[in-house]
Design a protein around this motif. Sequence first.
Motif, PDB file in Angstrom:
ATOM      1  N   ASP A 254       5.568  12.335  -3.388  1.00  0.00           N
ATOM      2  CA  ASP A 254       4.450  12.006  -4.273  1.00  0.00           C
ATOM      3  C   ASP A 254       3.537  10.967  -3.626  1.00  0.00           C
ATOM      4  OD1 ASP A 254       5.944   9.672  -4.458  1.00  0.00           O
ATOM      5  OD2 ASP A 254       6.556   9.995  -6.539  1.00  0.00           O
ATOM      6  N   VAL A 255       2.569  10.485  -4.385  1.00  0.00           N
ATOM      7  CA  VAL A 255       1.617   9.484  -3.861  1.00  0.00           C
ATOM      8  C   VAL A 255       2.347   8.245  -3.356  1.00  0.00           C
ATOM      9  CG1 VAL A 255      -0.318   7.967  -4.463  1.00  0.00           C
ATOM     10  CG2 VAL A 255      -0.256  10.279  -5.356  1.00  0.00           C
ATOM     11  N   VAL A 256       3.407   7.851  -4.076  1.00  0.00           N
ATOM     12  CA  VAL A 256       4.188   6.664  -3.681  1.00  0.00           C
ATOM     13  C   VAL A 256       4.798   6.865  -2.298  1.00  0.00           C
ATOM     14  CG1 VAL A 256       6.153   5.188  -4.279  1.00  0.00           C
ATOM     15  CG2 VAL A 256       4.681   6.074  -6.090  1.00  0.00           C
ATOM     16  N   THR A 257       5.377   8.060  -2.067  1.00  0.00           N
ATOM     17  CA  THR A 257       6.007   8.375  -0.771  1.00  0.00           C
ATOM     18  C   THR A 257       5.000   8.234   0.360  1.00  0.00           C
ATOM     19  OG1 THR A 257       7.137  10.133  -2.019  1.00  0.00           O
ATOM     20  CG2 THR A 257       7.566  10.019   0.358  1.00  0.00           C
ATOM     21  N   TYR A 258       3.848   8.888   0.181  1.00  0.00           N
ATOM     22  CA  TYR A 258       2.827   8.867   1.231  1.00  0.00           C
ATOM     23  C   TYR A 258       2.258   7.461   1.432  1.00  0.00           C
ATOM     24  CZ  TYR A 258       2.888  13.962   1.421  1.00  0.00           C
ATOM     25  OH  TYR A 258       3.263  15.270   1.591  1.00  0.00           O
ATOM     26  N   THR A 259       2.082   6.716   0.339  1.00  0.00           N
ATOM     27  CA  THR A 259       1.564   5.346   0.438  1.00  0.00           C
ATOM     28  C   THR A 259       2.504   4.477   1.263  1.00  0.00           C
ATOM     29  OG1 THR A 259       0.492   5.551  -1.719  1.00  0.00           O
ATOM     30  CG2 THR A 259       0.808   3.316  -0.880  1.00  0.00           C
ATOM     31  N   LYS A 273      -1.151   8.243  13.473  1.00  0.00           N
ATOM     32  CA  LYS A 273      -0.156   8.922  12.633  1.00  0.00           C
ATOM     33  C   LYS A 273      -0.386   8.619  11.155  1.00  0.00           C
ATOM     34  CE  LYS A 273       3.646   9.479  15.931  1.00  0.00           C
ATOM     35  NZ  LYS A 273       5.051   9.110  16.248  1.00  0.00           N
ATOM     36  N   ALA A 274      -0.835   7.397  10.884  1.00  0.00           N
ATOM     37  CA  ALA A 274      -1.146   7.006   9.505  1.00  0.00           C
ATOM     38  C   ALA A 274      -2.312   7.832   8.977  1.00  0.00           C
ATOM     39  CB  ALA A 274      -1.478   5.525   9.434  1.00  0.00           C
ATOM     40  N   LYS A 275      -3.317   8.049   9.835  1.00  0.00           N
ATOM     41  CA  LYS A 275      -4.485   8.863   9.454  1.00  0.00           C
ATOM     42  C   LYS A 275      -4.067  10.314   9.194  1.00  0.00           C
ATOM     43  CE  LYS A 275      -7.964   6.142  11.945  1.00  0.00           C
ATOM     44  NZ  LYS A 275      -8.861   6.123  13.123  1.00  0.00           N
ATOM     45  N   GLU A 276      -3.162  10.814  10.054  1.00  0.00           N
ATOM     46  CA  GLU A 276      -2.643  12.183   9.879  1.00  0.00           C
ATOM     47  C   GLU A 276      -1.920  12.308   8.530  1.00  0.00           C
ATOM     48  OE1 GLU A 276      -0.114  13.141  13.206  1.00  0.00           O
ATOM     49  OE2 GLU A 276      -1.718  12.714  14.663  1.00  0.00           O
ATOM     50  N   MET A 277      -1.155  11.276   8.212  1.00  0.00           N
ATOM     51  CA  MET A 277      -0.417  11.262   6.947  1.00  0.00           C
ATOM     52  C   MET A 277      -1.385  11.232   5.765  1.00  0.00           C
ATOM     53  SD  MET A 277       2.741  11.411   5.891  1.00  0.00           S
ATOM     54  CE  MET A 277       3.762  10.847   7.259  1.00  0.00           C
ATOM     55  N   LEU A 278      -2.505  10.522   5.939  1.00  0.00           N
ATOM     56  CA  LEU A 278      -3.528  10.460   4.891  1.00  0.00           C
ATOM     57  C   LEU A 278      -4.116  11.851   4.643  1.00  0.00           C
ATOM     58  CD1 LEU A 278      -5.388   8.810   2.967  1.00  0.00           C
ATOM     59  CD2 LEU A 278      -6.945   8.553   4.901  1.00  0.00           C
ATOM     60  N   LYS A 284      -2.586  17.823  -0.054  1.00  0.00           N
ATOM     61  CA  LYS A 284      -1.611  18.143  -1.107  1.00  0.00           C
ATOM     62  C   LYS A 284      -2.193  17.934  -2.500  1.00  0.00           C
ATOM     63  CE  LYS A 284       2.201  18.853   1.459  1.00  0.00           C
ATOM     64  NZ  LYS A 284       3.052  20.051   1.404  1.00  0.00           N
ATOM     65  N   GLY A 285      -3.467  17.506  -2.534  1.00  0.00           N
ATOM     66  CA  GLY A 285      -4.137  17.313  -3.823  1.00  0.00           C
ATOM     67  C   GLY A 285      -3.937  15.949  -4.439  1.00  0.00           C
ATOM     68  N   HIS A 286      -3.390  15.002  -3.647  1.00  0.00           N
ATOM     69  CA  HIS A 286      -3.175  13.645  -4.149  1.00  0.00           C
ATOM     70  C   HIS A 286      -4.371  12.764  -3.815  1.00  0.00           C
ATOM     71  CE1 HIS A 286       0.941  14.577  -5.133  1.00  0.00           C
ATOM     72  NE2 HIS A 286       1.209  14.919  -3.887  1.00  0.00           N
ATOM     73  N   GLU A 287      -4.705  11.882  -4.735  1.00  0.00           N
ATOM     74  CA  GLU A 287      -5.793  10.936  -4.522  1.00  0.00           C
ATOM     75  C   GLU A 287      -5.231   9.632  -3.953  1.00  0.00           C
ATOM     76  OE1 GLU A 287      -9.526   9.432  -4.281  1.00  0.00           O
ATOM     77  OE2 GLU A 287      -9.068  11.479  -4.913  1.00  0.00           O
ATOM     78  N   PRO A 288      -5.721   9.188  -2.783  1.00  0.00           N
ATOM     79  CA  PRO A 288      -5.243   7.908  -2.232  1.00  0.00           C
ATOM     80  C   PRO A 288      -5.473   6.770  -3.223  1.00  0.00           C
ATOM     81  CG  PRO A 288      -6.603   9.080  -0.649  1.00  0.00           C
ATOM     82  CD  PRO A 288      -6.749   9.797  -1.944  1.00  0.00           C
ATOM     83  N   ASP A 289      -4.517   5.832  -3.308  1.00  0.00           N
ATOM     84  CA  ASP A 289      -4.670   4.715  -4.238  1.00  0.00           C
ATOM     85  C   ASP A 289      -5.256   3.496  -3.538  1.00  0.00           C
ATOM     86  OD1 ASP A 289      -2.587   3.687  -2.762  1.00  0.00           O
ATOM     87  OD2 ASP A 289      -1.085   3.858  -4.337  1.00  0.00           O
ATOM     88  N   VAL A 290      -5.418   2.414  -4.289  1.00  0.00           N
ATOM     89  CA  VAL A 290      -6.047   1.187  -3.773  1.00  0.00           C
ATOM     90  C   VAL A 290      -5.308   0.635  -2.563  1.00  0.00           C
ATOM     91  CG1 VAL A 290      -6.663  -1.200  -4.355  1.00  0.00           C
ATOM     92  CG2 VAL A 290      -6.970   0.593  -6.047  1.00  0.00           C
ATOM     93  N   GLU A 291      -3.962   0.686  -2.610  1.00  0.00           N
ATOM     94  CA  GLU A 291      -3.165   0.142  -1.499  1.00  0.00           C
ATOM     95  C   GLU A 291      -3.475   0.866  -0.194  1.00  0.00           C
ATOM     96  OE1 GLU A 291       1.423  -1.066  -0.320  1.00  0.00           O
ATOM     97  OE2 GLU A 291       1.064   0.050  -2.161  1.00  0.00           O
ATOM     98  N   ILE A 292      -3.637   2.196  -0.273  1.00  0.00           N
ATOM     99  CA  ILE A 292      -3.942   2.977   0.932  1.00  0.00           C
ATOM    100  C   ILE A 292      -5.315   2.582   1.470  1.00  0.00           C
ATOM    101  CG2 ILE A 292      -4.467   5.296   1.809  1.00  0.00           C
ATOM    102  CD1 ILE A 292      -2.251   6.362  -0.004  1.00  0.00           C
ATOM    103  N   TYR A 293      -6.320   2.498   0.582  1.00  0.00           N
ATOM    104  CA  TYR A 293      -7.670   2.133   1.031  1.00  0.00           C
ATOM    105  C   TYR A 293      -7.682   0.741   1.649  1.00  0.00           C
ATOM    106  CZ  TYR A 293      -9.850   6.222  -1.119  1.00  0.00           C
ATOM    107  OH  TYR A 293     -10.216   7.508  -1.419  1.00  0.00           O
TER     108      TYR A 293
END
Length: 305
Positions: A254-259, A273-278, A284-293
């Motif tokens: 989920d978003v938590v895993t990717y974050t 690799k972080a960009k690739e993960m983003l 996958k249809g997930h919206e990046p959260d504030v922590e990712i940005y």
Amino acid sequence: MISKGPEPNVVTYTTLIDGLCKSGEIQEANELLHAMICKGYEADVVTYNTLIDGLCKSGEIEKAKELLLTMNSKGHEPNVVMYTTLIDGLCKSGEMEKAKELLHTMISKGHEPNVVTYSTLIDGLCKHGEIEKAKELLHIMISKGHEPDVVTCTILIDGLCKGGEIEKAKELLHTMITKGYEPNVVTYTTLINGLCKGGEMEKAKELLYIMSSKGHEPNVVTYNTLIDGLCKSGEMEKANELLHAMIFKGYEPDVVTYTILIVGLYNSGEIEKAKEMLHILISKGHEPDVEIYNTLIDGPRKSGT
């Protein structure tokens, strides 16, 4: 019903009050109680308990306490469920002294607290850092003939972990098993989280294998907890391996895993690799959260790119 008949009764009103409380319409539920009383219907213990529960869950503890007093003045004695509900509300609002006082009031009125009542107050004490008092209450509970269940033990394991008493948390898990109580996924995940935060990654991984061998399949929260621990300890390769193991087992990250992974990769200097993960996260249809940005902004600045 009112316009065509039959006339609504206490059960009808209580059912609608329950629905309004569950949908968060507490004001409307309160108004309906008054309308019911104006119609000549006397609210019963179930009606009051329903509204008190709704008020507690919405954080309106003072109104819940007022309603309890109103109920008492009408000659209705609160039951164990109602006392437990209000104790839970007081704990969640941080009024621990009042929660403890209410437990004593409950006992003085001849109502014996049950496992849920004790567990609720133990949980509140743990969450407010009063671990010693939580342990004391556990002993009182046992002395009263109430054997703690899996939920009670899990609450205390969580409290011990958060208080840095990892060894005692492990001992409690062992005691729990020897007494015949089988820990559940939440119990194992709670201790895994404590071990990760305490830097005991090998023991955390061991516990994951023990958990699986006992027939308790880790869930997304369990995997996220251990992946987070691995990332924070700089074991990015193992974190990635666990991600693949998680997917292989049929669990969708989920978003938590990717974050967790994106932040971990950035902190390890693996920006690409972080960009690739983003990109995977977005695909996958997930919206990046504030922590990712925040990480995306801070990461390149730290690396000078």
